[in-house]
Design a protein around this motif. Structure first.
Motif, PDB file in Angstrom:
ATOM      1  N   UNK A   9      -0.518  -1.736  -3.994  1.00 49.90           N
ATOM      2  CA  UNK A   9       0.275  -0.428  -3.700  1.00 49.90           C
ATOM      3  C   UNK A   9      -0.625   0.677  -3.545  1.00 49.90           C
ATOM      4  N   UNK A  10      -1.724   0.856  -4.433  1.00 46.57           N
ATOM      5  CA  UNK A  10      -2.747   1.894  -4.250  1.00 46.57           C
ATOM      6  C   UNK A  10      -3.261   1.999  -2.700  1.00 46.57           C
ATOM      7  N   UNK A  11      -3.700   0.847  -2.271  1.00 45.01           N
ATOM      8  CA  UNK A  11      -4.440   0.895  -0.901  1.00 45.01           C
ATOM      9  C   UNK A  11      -3.247   1.014   0.043  1.00 45.01           C
ATOM     10  N   UNK A  12      -2.109   0.491  -0.260  1.00 48.16           N
ATOM     11  CA  UNK A  12      -1.122   1.000   0.868  1.00 48.16           C
ATOM     12  C   UNK A  12      -0.787   2.522   0.843  1.00 48.16           C
ATOM     13  N   UNK A  13      -0.888   3.116  -0.359  1.00 58.15           N
ATOM     14  CA  UNK A  13      -0.796   4.418  -0.363  1.00 58.15           C
ATOM     15  C   UNK A  13      -1.897   5.442   0.363  1.00 58.15           C
ATOM     16  N   UNK A  14      -3.087   5.032   0.199  1.00 60.61           N
ATOM     17  CA  UNK A  14      -4.336   5.432   0.725  1.00 60.61           C
ATOM     18  C   UNK A  14      -4.261   5.458   2.073  1.00 60.61           C
ATOM     19  N   UNK A  15      -3.992   4.427   2.536  1.00 58.96           N
ATOM     20  CA  UNK A  15      -3.693   3.970   3.985  1.00 58.96           C
ATOM     21  C   UNK A  15      -2.493   4.494   4.909  1.00 58.96           C
ATOM     22  N   UNK A  16      -1.572   5.053   4.191  1.00 64.76           N
ATOM     23  CA  UNK A  16      -0.579   5.691   4.659  1.00 64.76           C
ATOM     24  C   UNK A  16       0.697   4.690   4.982  1.00 64.76           C
ATOM     25  N   UNK A  17       0.632   3.515   4.262  1.00 58.09           N
ATOM     26  CA  UNK A  17       1.621   2.350   4.327  1.00 58.09           C
ATOM     27  C   UNK A  17       1.871   2.041   5.798  1.00 58.09           C
ATOM     28  N   UNK A  18       0.774   1.592   6.481  1.00 58.99           N
ATOM     29  CA  UNK A  18       0.970   1.332   7.932  1.00 58.99           C
ATOM     30  C   UNK A  18       2.104   0.369   8.406  1.00 58.99           C
ATOM     31  N   UNK A  19       2.471  -0.531   7.459  1.00 61.89           N
ATOM     32  CA  UNK A  19       3.545  -1.475   7.903  1.00 61.89           C
ATOM     33  C   UNK A  19       4.867  -0.963   7.525  1.00 61.89           C
ATOM     34  N   UNK A  20       5.024   0.284   6.853  1.00 61.24           N
ATOM     35  CA  UNK A  20       6.091   1.047   6.492  1.00 61.24           C
ATOM     36  C   UNK A  20       7.189  -0.003   5.730  1.00 61.24           C
ATOM     37  N   UNK A  21       6.662  -1.039   5.013  1.00 59.75           N
ATOM     38  CA  UNK A  21       7.277  -1.700   3.968  1.00 59.75           C
ATOM     39  C   UNK A  21       7.417  -1.264   2.604  1.00 59.75           C
ATOM     40  N   UNK A  22       8.506  -1.463   1.952  1.00 62.07           N
ATOM     41  CA  UNK A  22       8.774  -0.746   0.579  1.00 62.07           C
ATOM     42  C   UNK A  22       7.457  -0.926  -0.348  1.00 62.07           C
ATOM     43  N   UNK A  23       7.469  -0.054  -1.055  1.00 57.07           N
ATOM     44  CA  UNK A  23       5.948  -0.121  -2.040  1.00 57.07           C
ATOM     45  C   UNK A  23       6.601  -0.827  -3.140  1.00 57.07           C
ATOM     46  N   UNK A  24       5.769  -1.362  -3.967  1.00 54.74           N
ATOM     47  CA  UNK A  24       5.918  -1.886  -5.141  1.00 54.74           C
ATOM     48  C   UNK A  24       5.686  -0.684  -6.443  1.00 54.74           C
ATOM     49  N   UNK A  25       6.446  -0.004  -6.602  1.00 54.76           N
ATOM     50  CA  UNK A  25       6.354   1.036  -7.858  1.00 54.76           C
ATOM     51  C   UNK A  25       6.152   0.397  -9.148  1.00 54.76           C
ATOM     52  N   UNK A  26       6.513  -0.644  -9.367  1.00 59.28           N
ATOM     53  CA  UNK A  26       6.486  -1.225 -10.740  1.00 59.28           C
ATOM     54  C   UNK A  26       5.143  -2.438 -10.928  1.00 59.28           C
ATOM     55  N   UNK A  27       4.292  -2.194  -9.829  1.00 59.42           N
ATOM     56  CA  UNK A  27       2.982  -2.983 -10.014  1.00 59.42           C
ATOM     57  C   UNK A  27       2.377  -2.804 -11.192  1.00 59.42           C
ATOM     58  N   UNK A  28       1.796  -3.743 -11.889  1.00 58.96           N
ATOM     59  CA  UNK A  28       1.149  -3.404 -13.349  1.00 58.96           C
ATOM     60  C   UNK A  28      -0.275  -2.585 -12.970  1.00 58.96           C
ATOM     61  N   UNK A  29      -0.333  -1.660 -14.180  1.00 58.69           N
ATOM     62  CA  UNK A  29      -1.565  -0.821 -13.983  1.00 58.69           C
ATOM     63  C   UNK A  29      -2.505  -0.967 -15.271  1.00 58.69           C
ATOM     64  N   UNK A  30      -3.280  -2.059 -15.623  1.00 58.14           N
ATOM     65  CA  UNK A  30      -3.740  -2.288 -16.765  1.00 58.14           C
ATOM     66  C   UNK A  30      -4.838  -1.365 -16.984  1.00 58.14           C
TER      67      UNK A  30
END
Length: 156
Positions: A9-30
């Motif tokens: 998800x972090x990479x998608x946000x940095x790249x502006x979510x080019x595929x415009x697919x829903x982001x996983x807001x619950x992705x684990x962040x250890x």
């Protein structure tokens, strides 16, 4: 799993979510941490662990959850080094008692562990290509950034 590996998800946000697919807001962040070195590693594997663990921690890409992956990489590294040492001591091709020529078993061990190392290197961001896909914690100015870049309209 088929197809491309999921993009964090972090990479998608940095790249502006080019595929415009829903982001996983619950992705684990250890929490990043240096895992303890497993006792079962070979001496060469332990040395590789000590060499890598600090770098991976400083980059913010390792946590306690990654202990097994790093251990597997270090064990494969240790076996690869051992096989390469044995290959220096013995010929690459051996003659069997029946007179046939076959590759040394150490060659197969070396090649198999190189394959395993490559897989874990890409998972841990240890190769140049995989590092380009990893988002890290900032640990100072990047060598390609200069004060002049801030005035450039493309860096605004």
């Amino acid at each position: 799993m088929r197809g491309r590996k999921p993009v964090p998800t972090v990479l998608k946000l940095i790249n502006g979510n080019p595929g415009k697919r829903p982001l996983n807001r619950n992705e684990p962040k250890p929490v990043t941490a240096i895992p303890t070195c497993p006792a079962h590693l070979s001496p060469t594997g332990k040395a590789e662990w000590k060499r890598l663990a600090r770098y991976l921690h400083d980059l913010g890409i390792i946590s306690e959850l990654d202990r097994a992956a790093l251990a597997a990489y270090c064990q494969a590294y240790g076996r690869w080094v051992e096989a390469e040492r044995k290959l220096k001591e013995t010929p690459t091709l051996l003659r069997t008692p029946a007179g046939y020529v076959q590759p040394s078993p150490w060659l197969a061990i070396s090649n198999k562990n190189l394959e395993l190392m490559h897989k874990f290197m890409s998972e841990l961001g240890l190769s140049p290509v995989s590092r380009s896909r990893v988002v890290t914690r900032s640990i100072g100015p990047k060598p390609w950034e200069t004060a002049a870049d801030e005035d450039d309209e493309f860096f605004a």
